[in-house]
Scaffold this motif. Structure first.
Motif, PDB file in Angstrom:
ATOM      1  N   UNK B  64      56.974  43.478 -80.298  1.00 44.83           N
ATOM      2  CA  UNK B  64      55.679  43.185 -79.685  1.00 44.83           C
ATOM      3  C   UNK B  64      54.990  41.977 -80.323  1.00 44.83           C
ATOM      4  N   UNK B  65      55.506  41.562 -81.452  1.00 47.80           N
ATOM      5  CA  UNK B  65      54.910  40.442 -82.187  1.00 47.80           C
ATOM      6  C   UNK B  65      55.742  39.178 -81.946  1.00 47.80           C
ATOM      7  N   UNK B  66      55.055  38.076 -81.725  1.00 46.97           N
ATOM      8  CA  UNK B  66      55.757  36.798 -81.630  1.00 46.97           C
ATOM      9  C   UNK B  66      54.901  35.714 -82.260  1.00 46.97           C
ATOM     10  N   UNK B  67      55.551  34.819 -82.959  1.00 46.11           N
ATOM     11  CA  UNK B  67      54.843  33.724 -83.606  1.00 46.11           C
ATOM     12  C   UNK B  67      55.495  32.415 -83.225  1.00 46.11           C
ATOM     13  N   UNK B  68      54.655  31.395 -83.120  1.00 43.28           N
ATOM     14  CA  UNK B  68      55.146  30.055 -82.789  1.00 43.28           C
ATOM     15  C   UNK B  68      54.443  29.035 -83.650  1.00 43.28           C
ATOM     16  N   UNK B  69      55.098  27.907 -83.800  1.00 40.98           N
ATOM     17  CA  UNK B  69      54.479  26.776 -84.489  1.00 40.98           C
ATOM     18  C   UNK B  69      54.961  25.493 -83.803  1.00 40.98           C
ATOM     19  N   UNK B  70      54.419  25.219 -82.638  1.00 40.11           N
ATOM     20  CA  UNK B  70      54.854  24.027 -81.899  1.00 40.11           C
ATOM     21  C   UNK B  70      54.497  22.756 -82.648  1.00 40.11           C
ATOM     22  N   UNK B  71      55.452  21.834 -82.683  1.00 43.34           N
ATOM     23  CA  UNK B  71      55.243  20.527 -83.316  1.00 43.34           C
ATOM     24  C   UNK B  71      54.960  20.642 -84.804  1.00 43.34           C
ATOM     25  N   UNK B  72      55.193  21.783 -85.384  1.00 46.76           N
ATOM     26  CA  UNK B  72      55.055  21.914 -86.820  1.00 46.76           C
ATOM     27  C   UNK B  72      53.643  21.777 -87.356  1.00 46.76           C
ATOM     28  N   UNK B  73      52.654  22.024 -86.484  1.00 46.55           N
ATOM     29  CA  UNK B  73      51.264  21.908 -86.954  1.00 46.55           C
ATOM     30  C   UNK B  73      50.632  23.294 -86.997  1.00 46.55           C
ATOM     31  N   UNK B  74      49.755  23.616 -86.057  1.00 50.14           N
ATOM     32  CA  UNK B  74      49.120  24.927 -86.039  1.00 50.14           C
ATOM     33  C   UNK B  74      50.141  25.988 -85.622  1.00 50.14           C
ATOM     34  N   UNK B  75      49.774  27.232 -85.850  1.00 50.57           N
ATOM     35  CA  UNK B  75      50.648  28.350 -85.469  1.00 50.57           C
ATOM     36  C   UNK B  75      49.829  29.392 -84.721  1.00 50.57           C
ATOM     37  N   UNK B  76      50.486  30.138 -83.850  1.00 53.87           N
ATOM     38  CA  UNK B  76      49.863  31.265 -83.185  1.00 53.87           C
ATOM     39  C   UNK B  76      50.690  32.519 -83.440  1.00 53.87           C
ATOM     40  N   UNK B  77      49.974  33.622 -83.544  1.00 53.30           N
ATOM     41  CA  UNK B  77      50.602  34.937 -83.673  1.00 53.30           C
ATOM     42  C   UNK B  77      50.085  35.783 -82.519  1.00 53.30           C
ATOM     43  N   UNK B  78      50.984  36.258 -81.675  1.00 51.78           N
ATOM     44  CA  UNK B  78      50.597  37.076 -80.530  1.00 51.78           C
ATOM     45  C   UNK B  78      51.103  38.497 -80.726  1.00 51.78           C
ATOM     46  N   UNK B  79      50.240  39.439 -80.412  1.00 53.63           N
ATOM     47  CA  UNK B  79      50.629  40.843 -80.396  1.00 53.63           C
ATOM     48  C   UNK B  79      50.475  41.348 -78.973  1.00 53.63           C
TER      49      UNK B  79
END
Lengths: 113, 112
Positions: B64-79
């Protein structure tokens, strides 16, 4: 796997008294060791770190810690506590090549006037 | 530089809803970490990025958890499909090449 034990859940000291917070770790080789402080509602602030070399390390806010390999310990000390030091303190261990830190469960410090 | 920032600082959501948190690391830091902290406990590692690559994930990070860091800058964590057990403080940290991690103030999630 590495682990960290902070035996004291809660410590109360008088302002001006000395402080020692205990930390024991489990890791097969020489770890990276850290102490962080967390005030209510805040993130963690790094107090000091040990990677290698001199086993007595100095940090910010007058704190120091000593790495003792024979005892698998990294205790945090301060000679004279200030009321503003009241917070939660976390010891953490890292391993070369592995980026995750493993934290202890923390010690809550209360400072009496 | 003002350090690691996280938004929102607080999030209240109903069980079953999806939530997303954002972390902006210290600008020159190429490594980014997510941790979860429950009451009375130390932070527990969730996942780690080096630049845009997610290199390590904890077993705590369920499907249920997914994390991304597009372009190596900010990151998002989605639940997704939040559960009451997801209620915790979610901490983000960043670092340069050495393992000295700098933490943000965290996002406190409450699932009702």
């Amino acid at each position: 796997a590495q682990s960290v034990t902070q035996p004291d859940i809660h410590i109360t000291v008088s302002e001006g008294a000395s402080l020692e917070l205990r930390c024991n770790y489990s890791y097969g080789a020489t770890p990276y060791l850290f102490w962080y402080v967390q005030s209510p509602g805040q993130g963690l602030q790094l107090l000091l770190k040990y990677f290698s070399g001199d086993t007595l390390v100095q940090g910010i806010k007058g704190f120091e810690a000593e790495f003792k390999r024979s005892q698998s310990s990294f205790n945090l000390r301060k000679p004279s506590v200030h009321w503003s030091d009241a917070a939660e303190y976390f010891c953490a261990v890292g391993a070369p090549g592995r980026r995750a830190l493993t934290f202890g469960s923390g010690t809550r410090l209360q400072v009496q006037p | 530089d003002t350090g690691v920032s996280q938004n929102p600082r607080h999030k209240i959501t109903k069980r079953g809803q999806n939530v997303t948190f954002r972390c902006d690391p210290i600008s020159e830091h190429n490594r980014l970490y997510w941790y979860r902290q429950t009451l009375g406990q130390g932070p527990e590692f969730l996942t780690y990025f080096q630049n845009e690559a997610q290199l390590e994930k904890s077993r705590l990070l369920s499907d249920r958890f997914s994390a991304e860091r597009p372009k190596g800058s900010f990151s998002t964590l989605e639940i997704q499909r939040t559960e009451q057990g997801d209620s915790a403080m979610y901490l983000c940290a960043s670092s340069l090449e050495v393992d000295e991690q700098y933490f943000g103030p965290g996002t406190r999630l409450t699932v009702t």
